[in-house]
Design a protein around this motif. Structure first.
Motif, mmCIF file in Angstrom:
data_model
loop_
_atom_site.group_PDB
_atom_site.id
_atom_site.type_symbol
_atom_site.label_atom_id
_atom_site.label_comp_id
_atom_site.label_asym_id
_atom_site.label_seq_id
_atom_site.Cartn_x
_atom_site.Cartn_y
_atom_site.Cartn_z
ATOM 1 N N ASP A 111 1.018 -1.563 -0.211
ATOM 2 C CA ASP A 111 0.067 -0.425 -0.084
ATOM 3 C C ASP A 111 0.675 1.168 -0.166
ATOM 4 O OD1 ASP A 111 -1.997 -1.303 -0.478
ATOM 5 O OD2 ASP A 111 -2.163 -1.268 2.268
ATOM 6 N N ALA A 112 1.757 1.309 1.104
ATOM 7 C CA ALA A 112 2.603 1.895 1.081
ATOM 8 C C ALA A 112 3.387 2.728 -0.512
ATOM 9 C CB ALA A 112 3.685 2.179 1.830
ATOM 10 N N VAL A 113 4.067 1.528 -1.379
ATOM 11 C CA VAL A 113 4.306 1.716 -2.633
ATOM 12 C C VAL A 113 3.217 2.457 -3.431
ATOM 13 C CG1 VAL A 113 4.336 0.676 -4.553
ATOM 14 C CG2 VAL A 113 5.882 -0.303 -2.256
ATOM 15 N N CYS A 114 2.319 2.030 -3.063
ATOM 16 C CA CYS A 114 1.121 2.308 -4.703
ATOM 17 C C CYS A 114 1.291 4.311 -4.247
ATOM 18 C CB CYS A 114 -0.318 1.833 -4.165
ATOM 19 S SG CYS A 114 -0.209 -0.277 -4.825
ATOM 20 N N ALA A 115 1.199 4.093 -2.484
ATOM 21 C CA ALA A 115 0.837 5.630 -1.875
ATOM 22 C C ALA A 115 1.652 6.664 -2.906
ATOM 23 C CB ALA A 115 0.492 5.344 -0.712
ATOM 24 N N LEU A 116 3.467 5.733 -3.151
ATOM 25 C CA LEU A 116 3.955 6.704 -3.501
ATOM 26 C C LEU A 116 4.345 7.552 -4.851
ATOM 27 C CD1 LEU A 116 6.753 8.190 -2.283
ATOM 28 C CD2 LEU A 116 7.872 6.051 -3.100
ATOM 29 N N GLY A 121 2.235 11.606 -9.276
ATOM 30 C CA GLY A 121 1.790 11.504 -10.322
ATOM 31 C C GLY A 121 1.356 10.067 -11.050
ATOM 32 N N PHE A 122 1.397 8.966 -10.956
ATOM 33 C CA PHE A 122 0.829 7.774 -11.360
ATOM 34 C C PHE A 122 -0.871 7.374 -10.723
ATOM 35 C CE2 PHE A 122 5.361 7.161 -10.950
ATOM 36 C CZ PHE A 122 5.930 6.138 -11.621
ATOM 37 N N ALA A 125 -4.857 3.809 -13.402
ATOM 38 C CA ALA A 125 -4.136 2.884 -14.318
ATOM 39 C C ALA A 125 -2.456 2.531 -14.458
ATOM 40 C CB ALA A 125 -4.975 3.568 -16.012
ATOM 41 N N ASP A 126 -1.852 3.585 -14.221
ATOM 42 C CA ASP A 126 -0.469 3.085 -14.497
ATOM 43 C C ASP A 126 -0.229 1.957 -12.985
ATOM 44 O OD1 ASP A 126 -0.176 5.297 -15.928
ATOM 45 O OD2 ASP A 126 0.031 6.819 -14.851
ATOM 46 N N ILE A 127 -0.800 2.319 -11.730
ATOM 47 C CA ILE A 127 -0.631 1.125 -11.115
ATOM 48 C C ILE A 127 -1.061 -0.245 -11.688
ATOM 49 C CG2 ILE A 127 -1.182 0.490 -8.623
ATOM 50 C CD1 ILE A 127 -1.055 3.963 -8.167
ATOM 51 N N ILE A 140 8.881 -3.615 -2.279
ATOM 52 C CA ILE A 140 10.088 -3.376 -1.988
ATOM 53 C C ILE A 140 10.109 -2.261 -0.815
ATOM 54 C CG2 ILE A 140 10.841 -3.751 -4.078
ATOM 55 C CD1 ILE A 140 11.152 -1.147 -4.735
ATOM 56 N N ASP A 141 11.103 -2.154 -0.276
ATOM 57 C CA ASP A 141 10.797 -0.613 0.605
ATOM 58 C C ASP A 141 10.826 0.516 -0.724
ATOM 59 O OD1 ASP A 141 11.874 1.342 2.192
ATOM 60 O OD2 ASP A 141 12.453 0.143 3.614
ATOM 61 N N PRO A 142 10.001 1.419 -0.264
ATOM 62 C CA PRO A 142 9.324 2.509 -1.285
ATOM 63 C C PRO A 142 10.626 4.250 -0.647
ATOM 64 C CG PRO A 142 7.837 2.134 1.189
ATOM 65 C CD PRO A 142 8.314 0.641 0.904
ATOM 66 N N ASP A 143 10.667 3.918 0.827
ATOM 67 C CA ASP A 143 11.671 5.271 0.415
ATOM 68 C C ASP A 143 12.787 5.135 0.294
ATOM 69 O OD1 ASP A 143 9.240 7.170 1.563
ATOM 70 O OD2 ASP A 143 9.262 5.452 3.440
ATOM 71 N N ARG A 144 13.167 3.404 0.645
ATOM 72 C CA ARG A 144 14.774 3.249 0.444
ATOM 73 C C ARG A 144 15.052 3.162 -1.259
ATOM 74 N NH1 ARG A 144 18.165 -0.893 0.851
ATOM 75 N NH2 ARG A 144 16.856 -2.497 0.935
ATOM 76 N N ILE A 145 14.193 2.339 -1.857
ATOM 77 C CA ILE A 145 14.492 1.982 -3.298
ATOM 78 C C ILE A 145 13.885 2.798 -4.053
ATOM 79 C CG2 ILE A 145 14.207 -0.115 -4.616
ATOM 80 C CD1 ILE A 145 14.668 -1.783 -1.730
ATOM 81 N N LEU A 146 12.171 2.611 -3.674
ATOM 82 C CA LEU A 146 12.206 3.183 -5.145
ATOM 83 C C LEU A 146 11.967 4.641 -5.025
ATOM 84 C CD1 LEU A 146 10.106 2.901 -7.016
ATOM 85 C CD2 LEU A 146 7.799 2.748 -5.769
ATOM 86 N N ARG A 147 11.986 5.264 -3.966
ATOM 87 C CA ARG A 147 11.832 6.744 -3.389
ATOM 88 C C ARG A 147 12.685 7.429 -4.875
ATOM 89 N NH1 ARG A 147 9.184 10.662 -0.808
ATOM 90 N NH2 ARG A 147 8.146 9.393 0.837
#
Length: 418
Positions: A111-116, A121-122, A125-127, A140-147
């Motif tokens: 859920d945190a990944v989707c929120a990020l 701007g996604f 439909a993008d998600i 994955i870790d949204p803040d450490r890896i994805l952000r």
């Protein structure tokens, strides 16, 4: 479909068809010019993706490891979560089946990944596209890896929808793959805007290996005559997908363009190359043979391709439909139409038929003469045609508006002397 057609042409069973004769003739001419045998087809396309694209996630040095270890049985909770994110049950099961070991053990993290993603701007439909194409990103870790990756792409001006269309890119290492690849492209293309435009046309190109794909492809372009940085840059901006081709395939494209009389010094070369990157060699041969089957000579086909290379991208059935329409309804030979090959690139249903319907209405009302010149009358942008034939007569002949909208169907110029 391509393979079956090629197999039939090459089988040699029964009497040779005009189609197979055209292919043989074209190949013979290419042999004389280049001392290469065109029908000996090598596979084109993205040779780095010969295996499962998900392998990028599991065998790279990326830190986006899949949670769940070696479990191979489909996880009901994972399927359920993907469904909750917008995938159909069938799509969710298929996604899990294509991603062995995928386990979404923490819905809170997912859920945190989707929120990020939404904050960057996604759209929903993008998600969904990301969940379907690279579900491991939900683990994955949204803040450490994805952000950090999202921050980088934002700084480059990349659109979220384009990133979502190639979600595997978000699984690649920022420091080891993404940044070095962008730096390399910036050095070749020259500007961030050029990189951004090239990426927006084919987003998946940034997934490929820098050392195994990108560098060899650029070296191949230079080796085959594009020595100017400006020329290489123009090709990449128009068709960055060339970086997904093997050096051998790039060499074949140069050979085929030369066989058709297209010089690398011509200002149209980059556009020719762009189209050729979208074709397999056997497809090129088949398209040339198909056009020739409607009475065109090889040189006439090549000349038309020079003017409008996208005529090679039309589906076979579409080419046949248009050729028969021009012949039977407009009494035009294909060679006469292909003097203005852009007409063949027009949409049949959305452009050619409505324009013919408008002209038919105007002829019947006596607003234009039946001896109007075809195919020239069909030429022009939508604005030009609309101004010249629709808006000009709309007050006196309201039916032209209906015809242009497709509400009055074109059934031929019967009784019009055409």
């Amino acid at each position: 479909m391509d393979g079956s057609n090629s197999a039939k042409s090459a089988s040699g069973v029964g009497r040779p068809s005009p189609h197979s004769s055209c292919i043989t003739m074209f190949a013979a001419i290419c042999r004389r010019r280049l001392a290469v045998l065109l029908p000996q087809i090598r596979g084109g396309g993205a040779y780095y993706l010969q295996s499962n694209p998900q392998a990028v996630l599991f065998h790279s040095n990326s830190t986006t490891a899949v949670a769940g270890g070696r479990d191979s049985e489909p996880c009901p909770d994972t399927i359920s979560y993907l469904v909750s994110r917008g995938l159909s049950p069938a799509a969710a099961r298929n996604t899990v089946a294509k991603t062995p070991g995928l386990r979404i053990r923490s819905t809170e993290k997912a859920d945190a990944v989707c929120a990020l993603l939404r904050r960057y701007g996604f759209s929903d439909a993008d998600i969904v596209r990301i969940a379907r194409g690279a579900p491991v990103l939900l683990t994955i870790d949204p803040d450490r890896i994805l952000r950090p990756k999202l921050e980088f792409f934002v700084s480059m001006g990349f659109e979220p929808s384009k990133l979502a269309s190639s979600p595997l890119l978000l699984a690649r290492s920022l420091d080891k793959h993404i940044v070095p690849s962008i730096q390399f492209l910036r050095g070749v293309v020259g500007t961030d805007d050029g990189v951004r435009r090239g990426f927006s046309r084919i987003p998946r190109v940034l997934v490929v290996s820098l050392d195994k794909c990108m560098r060899p492809a650029v070296e191949a372009l230079r080796r085959h005559g594009l020595t100017s940085s400006k020329d290489v840059s123009k090709v990449l901006v128009l068709q960055m997908g060339v970086l997904m081709l093997s050096p051998a395939r790039i060499g074949e494209i140069f050979e085929d363009l030369k066989a058709m009389g297209m010089s690398i010094t011509d200002k149209r070369f980059a556009n020719w190359f762009r189209v050729m990157c979208c074709l397999r060699r056997e497809t090129l041969l088949r398209k040339v043979a198909l056009y020739r089957s409607f009475g065109m000579s090889e040189s006439e086909v090549f000349e038309a391709v020079k003017k409008q290379p996208t005529v090679l991208l039309c589906a076979d059935e579409t080419i046949k439909k248009k050729a028969l329409f021009f012949r039977d309804k407009l009494k035009l030979e294909m060679r006469d139409v292909m003097v203005h090959p852009v007409i063949v690139a027009y949409s049949f249903e959305k452009t050619i038929l409505p324009r013919c319907a408008v002209l038919n209405v105007l002829m019947r009302k006596g607003k234009i003469k039946p001896d109007i010149q075809f195919p020239q009358a069909l030429l022009g942008s939508a604005i030009i045609f609309l101004t010249k034939y629709v808006q000009r007569y709309a007050a006196d002949v309201p039916d032209v508006v209906e015809a242009y909208k497709g509400k009055i169907k074109f059934k031929g110029f019967k009784g019009m002397g055409i």
